[in-house]
Design a protein around this motif. Structure first.
Motif, PDB file in Angstrom:
ATOM      1  N   TYR A   1      66.203 -14.149  -9.722  1.00  0.00           N
ATOM      2  CA  TYR A   1      66.412 -14.848  -8.459  1.00  0.00           C
ATOM      3  C   TYR A   1      65.798 -14.017  -7.330  1.00  0.00           C
TER       4      TYR A   1
ATOM      5  N   ASP B   1      71.643  -6.069 -10.058  1.00  0.00           N
ATOM      6  CA  ASP B   1      71.373  -6.262  -8.639  1.00  0.00           C
ATOM      7  C   ASP B   1      70.266  -5.294  -8.212  1.00  0.00           C
TER       8      ASP B   1
ATOM      9  N   THR C   1      68.251  -5.873  -5.397  1.00  0.00           N
ATOM     10  CA  THR C   1      67.849  -6.527  -4.154  1.00  0.00           C
ATOM     11  C   THR C   1      67.408  -5.562  -3.059  1.00  0.00           C
TER      12      THR C   1
ATOM     13  N   LEU D   1      68.595  -9.938  -9.929  1.00  0.00           N
ATOM     14  CA  LEU D   1      68.511 -10.308  -8.521  1.00  0.00           C
ATOM     15  C   LEU D   1      67.428  -9.473  -7.854  1.00  0.00           C
TER      16      LEU D   1
ATOM     17  N   VAL E   1      70.791 -15.564  -3.842  1.00  0.00           N
ATOM     18  CA  VAL E   1      72.155 -15.481  -4.361  1.00  0.00           C
ATOM     19  C   VAL E   1      73.057 -15.076  -3.205  1.00  0.00           C
TER      20      VAL E   1
END
Length: 408
Positions: free
Chosen positions: A35, A153, A155, A12, A111
């Motif tokens: 993503y 993750d 992000t 992510l 997401v």
């Protein structure tokens, strides 16, 4: 080709740490998808006019350089000792790296939520690791569900600002005024200059972001004499930034000297108020500005200003994994194991921070890892080079190879 029984990875975020994770997945022949809610390096681009404190050598890896050179042998990287801007870093490193992905990155795909197939957060199922993650993903036209066996993750935190009011909550009226307040690093010497020249601007914050904003306002004021900056900092110190003796990051020290001079000299059209807490913000309407009330050590004061910039920091979006068993630190909101390890070094400068070991990346939720700036939560001492090492350590856990070293 990846093995059919290899775990499927969902990465992510297509920033520096997400792309480094991609390099490892590719090198190890693991199936993966990245993503990214915006563009490659989206957060860097948002403050891209600002020069990084750290030199390029600290923000790139041998794997990344090698991947780019394998596709573009003539590509030239910045000199190792040069501090480039965020935009330059994206253009000269992250974008060329992303171009080698060949379809594995899904831009403009956010997401929204993550869960486990057939399980809730409260289900104490010993077989959680055998259930795939379910990702609710939204692109420009629709929502869909995708699955993965491992989630990284990466992000970051820049998409979720903190608030201006006392106690970390919004000041009275701030929620209503939020769309008109700038919470990031505005390009006030470039694209946004006309919005700030010859305006009265109130800046809230006491870190390097606020210092950058105030120094830029002073530069505008030298050419546009009716530009005025009002700088509010919660800390009672008369100088907003603490200088680091023999600071190895020269650009950071230059900024601290300049900002502290502006705060203490009260010239260059900047007035500084320490120990100030914003109590209320009223948006007066388009082209009418704001009325801001703050509590200072002497008295309550009110200013009518044209612009408000809140450089008060950012916080991780933990709503993403509310249905997963992630143990969060009650102060930083980062994963608890890592936050506990970092507590012993909280007073160290970021240049002295080191990776804390693979075990600190484990969560009660199996195969779910928070890496990069988000792993530090509200702790601002994160450096990209620490994130690169986190990626290596996460993949030692994913592969079960404690001695994993892709640089050999």
């Amino acid at each position: 080709m990846p093995k059919s029984d290899a775990p499927r990875l969902a990465i992510l975020g297509a920033g520096p740490i997400g792309l480094e994770a991609w390099l490892y997945a590719k090198k190890l022949d693991l199936p993966f998808t990245i993503y990214e809610r915006g563009r490659t390096g989206e957060h860097l681009l948002r403050w891209g006019h600002v020069r990084l404190f750290s030199p390029f050598a600290m923000n790139a890896t041998a794997l990344g350089r090698g991947a780019i050179k394998s596709v573009k042998p003539s590509h030239e990287f910045p000199a190792d000792d040069v501090c480039i801007t965020g935009r330059e870093h994206v253009a000269q490193y992250l974008n060329p790296l992303a171009e080698t992905l060949q379809g594995n990155i899904q831009n403009d795909n956010v997401v929204l939520k993550i869960g486990r197939r057939g399980l809730l957060k409260s289900d104490a199922d010993a077989g959680r690791a055998k259930r795939p993650f379910r990702l609710l993903v939204r692109d420009k036209t629709r929502e869909r569900i995708e699955e993965a066996d491992v989630i990284l993750d990466c992000t970051g935190t820049y998409a979720q600002h903190r608030w201006l009011g006392d106690g970390g909550i919004p000041a009275v009226g701030e929620l209503q005024a939020e769309p008109q307040i700038a919470y990031g690093l505005e390009d006030i010497l470039g694209d946004r200059k006309l919005q700030y020249a010859n305006r009265t601007v109130l800046v809230v914050g006491a870190g390097y972001s606020a210092a950058t904003t105030v120094c830029n306002l002073a530069q505008i004021a030298a050419e546009n004499q009716t530009t005025w900056g009002i700088w509010l900092a919660r800390d009672p110190s008369s100088t907003p930034l603490r200088r680091i003796p023999n600071d190895p990051l020269r650009e950071r020290d230059r900024l601290a000297v300049r900002a502290n001079n502006l705060a203490t000299r009260s010239d260059d059209n900047v007035e500084f108020h320490s120990g100030a807490v914003v109590e209320a913000i009223e948006f007066l309407g388009q082209d009418r500005g704001f009325r801001v009330t703050a509590r200072t050590p002497e008295k309550s004061r009110t200013w009518d200003v044209d612009r408000v910039i809140g450089n008060v920091g950012f916080t991780p979006d933990t709503n993403l994994y509310r249905e997963l068993q992630v143990h969060e630190c009650y102060t930083s909101l980062g994963p608890m194991k890592l936050a506990t390890a970092l507590a012993g070094s909280k007073d160290l400068d970021c240049t002295k921070q080191t990776c804390q070991g693979a075990d600190t990346l484990r969560n009660p939720e199996p195969n779910f890892y928070v890496l990069g700036a988000k792993s530090y939560g509200r702790n601002s001492n994160f450096l990209m080079r620490v994130g690169f090492e986190q990626v290596r350590e996460a993949f030692t856990l994913i592969t079960g190879d404690a001695k994993l070293n892709l640089y050999k």
